[in-house]
Design an enzyme around this catalytic site. Structure first.
Site, short mmCIF file in Angstrom:
data_model
loop_
_atom_site.label_atom_id
_atom_site.label_comp_id
_atom_site.label_asym_id
_atom_site.label_seq_id
_atom_site.Cartn_x
_atom_site.Cartn_y
_atom_site.Cartn_z
N PRO A 287 0.78 -0.98 -0.04
CA PRO A 287 -0.04 -0.03 -0.07
C PRO A 287 0.80 1.12 -0.03
O PRO A 287 2.09 1.42 0.66
CB PRO A 287 -0.61 0.14 1.31
CG PRO A 287 0.07 -1.00 2.05
CD PRO A 287 0.90 -1.95 1.40
N GLY A 288 0.59 2.00 -0.65
CA GLY A 288 1.15 3.51 -0.78
C GLY A 288 0.13 4.50 -0.18
O GLY A 288 0.24 4.87 1.09
N ARG A 289 -0.68 4.92 -1.23
CA ARG A 289 -1.71 5.99 -0.66
C ARG A 289 -2.52 5.64 0.54
O ARG A 289 -2.69 6.63 1.37
CB ARG A 289 -2.79 5.87 -1.86
CG ARG A 289 -3.79 6.97 -1.75
CD ARG A 289 -5.09 6.77 -2.94
NE ARG A 289 -4.54 6.42 -4.09
CZ ARG A 289 -4.33 7.09 -5.10
NH1 ARG A 289 -4.36 8.17 -5.21
NH2 ARG A 289 -3.84 6.39 -6.38
N ARG A 326 -2.15 16.75 -8.94
CA ARG A 326 -3.26 15.57 -9.29
C ARG A 326 -4.56 16.07 -9.83
O ARG A 326 -5.13 15.50 -10.67
CB ARG A 326 -3.41 14.77 -7.90
CG ARG A 326 -2.43 13.78 -7.50
CD ARG A 326 -2.69 13.03 -6.32
NE ARG A 326 -3.19 11.87 -6.50
CZ ARG A 326 -4.65 11.80 -6.60
NH1 ARG A 326 -5.31 12.68 -5.89
NH2 ARG A 326 -5.35 10.80 -7.17
N TYR A 330 -5.52 13.98 -13.22
CA TYR A 330 -6.67 13.20 -12.93
C TYR A 330 -7.87 13.61 -12.68
O TYR A 330 -8.78 13.05 -12.48
CB TYR A 330 -6.35 12.15 -12.02
CG TYR A 330 -4.86 11.56 -11.71
CD1 TYR A 330 -4.51 10.81 -12.63
CD2 TYR A 330 -4.10 11.98 -10.68
CE1 TYR A 330 -3.18 10.17 -12.62
CE2 TYR A 330 -2.90 11.67 -10.70
CZ TYR A 330 -2.33 10.54 -11.36
OH TYR A 330 -1.14 10.29 -11.38
N CYS A 357 1.23 29.58 -14.06
CA CYS A 357 0.81 30.26 -15.49
C CYS A 357 -0.15 29.10 -16.21
O CYS A 357 0.34 28.57 -17.26
CB CYS A 357 1.83 30.84 -16.13
SG CYS A 357 2.37 32.36 -15.21
N GLU A 358 -1.31 28.60 -15.68
CA GLU A 358 -2.07 27.88 -16.42
C GLU A 358 -3.37 28.25 -16.12
O GLU A 358 -3.72 28.89 -14.85
CB GLU A 358 -1.87 26.35 -16.16
CG GLU A 358 -0.53 25.91 -16.68
CD GLU A 358 -0.78 24.72 -17.47
OE1 GLU A 358 -2.04 24.02 -17.57
OE2 GLU A 358 0.51 24.07 -17.62
N TYR A 387 1.01 10.98 -3.14
CA TYR A 387 1.46 11.50 -4.45
C TYR A 387 1.25 13.00 -4.63
O TYR A 387 0.88 13.77 -5.89
CB TYR A 387 0.55 10.62 -5.83
CG TYR A 387 0.69 9.18 -5.51
CD1 TYR A 387 1.54 8.48 -5.95
CD2 TYR A 387 -0.46 8.44 -4.91
CE1 TYR A 387 1.90 7.16 -5.88
CE2 TYR A 387 -0.42 7.04 -5.01
CZ TYR A 387 0.70 6.54 -5.36
OH TYR A 387 0.98 5.29 -5.19
N1 LLP Z 1 2.71 -1.34 -5.99
C1 LLP Z 1 2.97 -1.18 -7.35
C2 LLP Z 1 3.64 -1.95 -8.08
C3 LLP Z 1 2.46 0.13 -7.89
O1 LLP Z 1 2.81 0.22 -9.10
C4 LLP Z 1 1.73 0.92 -7.10
C5 LLP Z 1 1.22 2.30 -7.49
C6 LLP Z 1 1.53 0.70 -5.64
C7 LLP Z 1 1.98 -0.40 -5.26
C8 LLP Z 1 0.93 1.53 -4.81
O2 LLP Z 1 -0.47 1.96 -5.18
P1 LLP Z 1 -1.28 2.68 -3.85
O3 LLP Z 1 -1.65 1.81 -2.77
O4 LLP Z 1 -0.63 3.85 -3.80
O5 LLP Z 1 -2.71 2.68 -4.82
N2 LLP Z 1 0.12 9.08 -9.24
C9 LLP Z 1 -1.11 8.39 -9.04
C10 LLP Z 1 -0.66 6.95 -8.43
C11 LLP Z 1 0.14 6.02 -9.29
C12 LLP Z 1 0.18 4.62 -8.45
C13 LLP Z 1 1.26 3.96 -9.45
N3 LLP Z 1 1.44 2.75 -8.77
C14 LLP Z 1 -2.05 9.14 -8.31
O6 LLP Z 1 -1.71 10.22 -7.78
O7 LLP Z 1 -3.11 8.84 -8.03
#
Ligand code: LLP
Length: 434
Positions: A287-289, A326, A330, A357-358, A387
């Site tokens: 998990p990231g987000r 973002r 998106y 400037c957008e 992100y």
């Molecule tokens: N693992 C892999 C292999 C990934 O490609 C990603 C995200 C994650 C884990 C983590 O995903 P999460 O849990 O954060 O959903 N910039 C975009 C998100 C791009 C995510 C790319 N890969 C945004 O701001 O929504």
């Protein structure tokens, strides 16, 4: 408001800190992270993911927010980290993270990045492309080392999210496709290699997901592959990395608890193992987000305001698409408040625009409800921890803001703000221009 967000004396407090005081002390624009919230998310995840199966691992996807401090926090909390570039790896090395705790992802890892990862001794390299195994073997031979790998696959499961963040389709730049004539010869090579130890598979379906069904479907695909592996090669892979993707609340999305996703997945795998007489593999999630998004807010100061009667009311802030791309990329929707007057009714429709400037792409909140922002007010934008900083840029040569970490009323710099000197440090005036 969640328990890390409170209102006291008309001010927004975040993890015990008065955001108006933070803005004064550290300046704006600024990113603020709550340590309490990140630790609570990690604990929630550990409880449903690792406690029932202690072999399992959580690998925080550092791309969501990467800096030395966040790696340290993850290490302190006993979880692993997923890195996707030489830069993320270098940051971890600089923070003196145990390399065993790192998993290295990416669809086009450079030879120099793989060499650094193998030299450092990362825990897992997630092999992503048909040629990557050759490259890894060559580097291992040169360095007289071996390494541990997973093979990333595309399970061909559709998910419901923004098209830009879907990654589990057959038509994806990531992973190997699971056509038998592609995947099995590749697995055989990995099993036979004297340089790599093959442990199992990896996939990531997409990001900002709210439905557990595609995740459960993908597990079926992976388990079939593992069984087939055992049948064909007498080798039963012992690991499965199911990626990240758990969705979060930006405005009105209903965030599901980690257990909604992971408990049925783990139960399904355990039941399958029982039926197939297969030893329960170690499951890894990335998990990231979900670990950092809601733990982060951004603070800005309002400068100019502008009212176009019958059309739109603008409040311009001292940041914009350079510190949060973002909404432009998106169409992401955020919410926020006037942090120094949170007790006043938020009854005016206002567009919080940036200073870049957008036009429409530099709107952080298009038509949100605010207590009529005035010049000098502090605007807090919520759920900006994932992100945001990691995709910040120097458009218009706006410096990237600093990051403060807060916990129970204490605040410290996590990342200093960029200065004009930092931004121009690599500029040169070549001979031909003198
Ligand atoms: N693992 C892999 C292999 C990934 O490609 C990603 C995200 C994650 C884990 C983590 O995903 P999460 O849990 O954060 O959903 N910039 C975009 C998100 C791009 C995510 C790319 N890969 C945004 O701001 O929504």
């Amino acid at each position: 408001m969640s328990n890390i967000k409170e209102v006291k004396n008309g001010h927004l407090y975040f993890d015990g800190c008065d955001t108006v005081e933070l803005a004064k002390e550290f300046g704006t624009p600024i990113y603020v992270y709550s340590k309490t919230d990140i630790v609570a998310r990690i604990d929630e995840l550990k409880e449903c993911f690792v406690a029932p199966y202690p072999k399992n691992r959580i690998a925080y996807a550092a791309k969501a927010f990467c800096c030395m401090g966040i790696y340290k926090l993850c290490e302190n909390e006993g979880i692993s980290m997923d890195v996707v570039s030489g830069g993320e790896l270098f940051t971890a090395m600089k923070a003196k993270i145990d390399p065993e705790k790192l998993e290295f992802n990416g669809n086009n890892k450079l030879p120099s990045e793989l060499a650094a990862a193998i030299d450092y001794g990362v825990g897992r390299i997630i092999v992503d492309g048909e040629q990557e195994l050759d490259l890894i073997e060559k580097i291992c031979e040169e360095q007289e080392k071996t390494t541990d790998i997973l093979i990333r696959i595309t399970p061909c499961v559709e998910v419901d999210t923004h098209d830009y963040i879907v990654t589990g389709r057959k038509d994806s730049k990531f992973g190997l496709n699971i056509d038998p004539d592609v995947i099995f010869p590749y697995i055989k090579r990995a099993i036979d290699s004297k340089y790599v130890r093959f442990h199992g598979f990896h996939y990531h379906l997409g990001s900002q997901l709210f439905d557990n069904k595609p995740m459960l479907d993908a597990v079926d695909v992976a388990l079939e592959l593992m069984k087939e592996c055992r049948e064909r090669f007498g080798f039963a892979p012992g690991e499965l990395n199911i990626g990240g993707g758990v969705g979060v609340t930006y405005t009105d999305e209903v965030r599901m608890p980690f257990s909604y996703f992971y408990t049925p997945i783990l139960e399904k795998i355990a039941a399958w193992c029982e039926k197939e007489d297969y030893e329960m593999p170690a499951i890894i999630c990335e998990p990231g987000r979900a670990l950092v998004a809601e733990a982060g807010i951004q603070l800005y100061t309002v400068g100019m305001t502008k009212n176009i009667p019958g059309i739109r009311r603008y409040a311009a802030i001292d940041g914009g698409m350079s510190d949060n791309i973002r909404p432009a990329l998106y169409g992401s929707v955020y919410g926020g408040v006037v942090a120094n007057r949170v007790d006043e009714p938020a009854d005016e429709i206002v567009t919080i625009c940036g200073k870049c400037c957008e036009g429409d792409s530099d709107m952080i909140i298009k038509g949100g409800k605010f207590a009529s922002p005035r010049s000098g007010d502090i605007i807090a934008v919520f759920s900006t921890g994932a992100y945001g900083y990691s995709m910040a840029n120097n458009y218009n040569r706006n410096p990237i803001p600093g990051v403060v970490i807060v916990e129970k009323g204490e605040a410290e710099w996590l990342i200093k703000p960029q200065s004009y000197e930092h931004m121009t440090a690599l500029d040169l005036l070549p001979e031909m221009l003198k």
